[in-house]
Design a protein around this motif. Structure first.
Motif, PDB file in Angstrom:
ATOM      1  N   VAL A 137       0.886  -1.160   0.000  1.00  9.45           N
ATOM      2  CA  VAL A 137       0.000   0.000   0.000  1.00  9.45           C
ATOM      3  C   VAL A 137       0.922   1.207   0.000  1.00  9.45           C
ATOM      4  CG1 VAL A 137      -1.900   1.191   1.158  1.00  9.45           C
ATOM      5  CG2 VAL A 137      -1.715  -1.312   1.307  1.00  9.45           C
ATOM      6  N   ASP A 138       1.092   1.805  -1.175  1.00 14.75           N
ATOM      7  CA  ASP A 138       2.135   2.808  -1.359  1.00 14.75           C
ATOM      8  C   ASP A 138       1.717   4.173  -0.803  1.00 14.75           C
ATOM      9  OD1 ASP A 138       4.634   3.693  -2.215  1.00 14.75           O
ATOM     10  OD2 ASP A 138       4.489   2.615  -4.111  1.00 14.75           O
ATOM     11  N   LEU A 155      -0.672  -1.264  -4.802  1.00 13.46           N
ATOM     12  CA  LEU A 155      -1.482  -0.047  -4.859  1.00 13.46           C
ATOM     13  C   LEU A 155      -0.497   1.112  -4.901  1.00 13.46           C
ATOM     14  CD1 LEU A 155      -4.165  -0.852  -2.112  1.00 13.46           C
ATOM     15  CD2 LEU A 155      -4.231  -1.392  -4.559  1.00 13.46           C
ATOM     16  N   SER A 156      -0.310   1.700  -6.064  1.00  8.88           N
ATOM     17  CA  SER A 156       0.715   2.735  -6.253  1.00  8.88           C
ATOM     18  C   SER A 156       0.338   4.020  -5.513  1.00  8.88           C
ATOM     19  CB  SER A 156       0.885   3.019  -7.746  1.00  8.88           C
ATOM     20  OG  SER A 156       1.273   1.855  -8.435  1.00  8.88           O
ATOM     21  N   GLY A 160      -6.801   5.328  -4.748  1.00  9.21           N
ATOM     22  CA  GLY A 160      -7.965   5.352  -3.875  1.00  9.21           C
ATOM     23  C   GLY A 160      -8.833   4.138  -4.097  1.00  9.21           C
ATOM     24  N   VAL A 161      -8.890   3.262  -3.103  1.00 10.74           N
ATOM     25  CA  VAL A 161      -9.773   2.102  -3.147  1.00 10.74           C
ATOM     26  C   VAL A 161     -10.969   2.445  -2.271  1.00 10.74           C
ATOM     27  CG1 VAL A 161     -10.047  -0.349  -2.621  1.00 10.74           C
ATOM     28  CG2 VAL A 161      -7.867   0.499  -3.516  1.00 10.74           C
ATOM     29  N   ARG A 184      -2.563   7.184  -8.677  1.00 14.61           N
ATOM     30  CA  ARG A 184      -3.785   7.996  -8.679  1.00 14.61           C
ATOM     31  C   ARG A 184      -4.986   7.291  -9.313  1.00 14.61           C
ATOM     32  NH1 ARG A 184      -0.145  10.062  -6.023  1.00 14.61           N
ATOM     33  NH2 ARG A 184       0.003  12.290  -5.578  1.00 14.61           N
ATOM     34  N   THR A 185      -4.918   5.995  -9.427  1.00 16.80           N
ATOM     35  CA  THR A 185      -6.077   5.227  -9.882  1.00 16.80           C
ATOM     36  C   THR A 185      -7.153   5.227  -8.792  1.00 16.80           C
ATOM     37  OG1 THR A 185      -4.914   3.798 -11.437  1.00 16.80           O
ATOM     38  CG2 THR A 185      -6.848   2.858 -10.375  1.00 16.80           C
TER      39      THR A 185
END
Length: 278
Positions: A137-138, A155-156, A160-161, A184-185
């Protein structure tokens, strides 16, 4: 919910849910039951949701989600501190980090499960989330309440999940094993990133996002990044009374071989061909 599924949490949670409007922090017996249930989530002995290996469907444990929502009824506001930083909240910070690397600035709340081998850069993991072994979790990434993140996921930075609490039967965001989410996905509203999928930087995926195969033009199931694929956000022209407008969609650029290892340089090259970075 799959009929064969039986929640590992006590049935008393369902009874308490029916009278939740009357619960307060003064109801000590109810509080003990609810805290015990959330402790099971925190330890990874129960979870909000999982993918059924037989049906390939996401199964939601409504009782587990109810235990989280009930905790807001029976836990009072308390002040706590970490160094010079103070919190005033009903939900305490997580204390179980066996085998987890927690970089200064990372925050995880009680009720979230972090498997051994997880790495938390300065980030936020919310109540009821599940993060599998080997996942990174970056920096500045957020894992929302009840979100389910599999093993060996990246998770770069700034990903946002999304989270979901109500209604109890609502499916959370599911990120399956071996997935990669570029910087930033955003994946929200119960969307699903299937095993091995790679999402380019700035990709937006919601439960209603239309998904298209760039090679064939075929429309695929909405709100899902297909397994072992490389995907980016794109626009598809749609006609309205006021004119033609580009509506966001998810574009599948390439299909990967099942189990194909993630090569960051190769992925970067592939995405740059289409004007996107990882």
């Amino acid at each position: 919910m799959t009929t064969a599924f039986s929640s590992p949490l006590p049935a008393e949670i369902d009874e308490l849910w029916e009278r939740r409007a009357d619960l307060t922090p003064d109801h000590t017996e109810a509080r003990d039951t609810i805290v015990g249930a959330v402790d099971e989530l925190d330890a990874g002995k129960a979870r909000i949701a999982f993918v059924d290996s037989d049906t390939d469907e996401v199964v939601v444990d409504e009782r587990a989600k109810r235990s989280i929502m009930l905790s807001f009824r029976v836990l009072g506001m308390e002040e706590s501190s970490v160094g010079d930083f103070y919190q005033h909240d009903r939900i305490p910070l997580k204390r179980r980090f066996e085998g987890v690397r927690v970089v200064p600035g990372a925050i995880a709340r009680w009720g979230a499960y972090l498997a051994p081998g997880v790495v938390l850069m300065p980030s936020f993991t919310n109540f009821g989330a599940w993060v599998g072994s080997g996942t990174m979790v970056d920096t500045w990434a957020t894992v929302g309440s009840c979100a389910q993140v599999g093993e060996n996921v990246h998770l770069s930075g700034g990903v946002g999940v999304g989270g979901v609490l109500e209604p109890p039967q609502a499916s959370p965001v599911v990120i399956e094993d071996e997935a990669f989410l570029g910087s930033r996905t955003m994946v929200v509203e119960g969307a699903r990133v299937r095993r091995g999928a790679k999402l380019g930087a700035g990709t937006i995926l919601t439960s209603s996002t239309r998904v298209f195969d760039a090679q064939t033009g075929e429309e695929l199931p909405r709100g899902e990044a297909p397994a072992w694929s490389v995907c980016v956000t794109a626009n598809r022209v749609q006609s309205f009374p006021g004119g033609d407008f580009g509506m966001p969609c998810l574009l599948v650029l390439k299909r990967l071989e099942e189990g194909e290892e993630h090569d960051k340089l190769a992925l970067n090259d592939m995405l740059r061909e289409h004007g996107v970075n990882a």
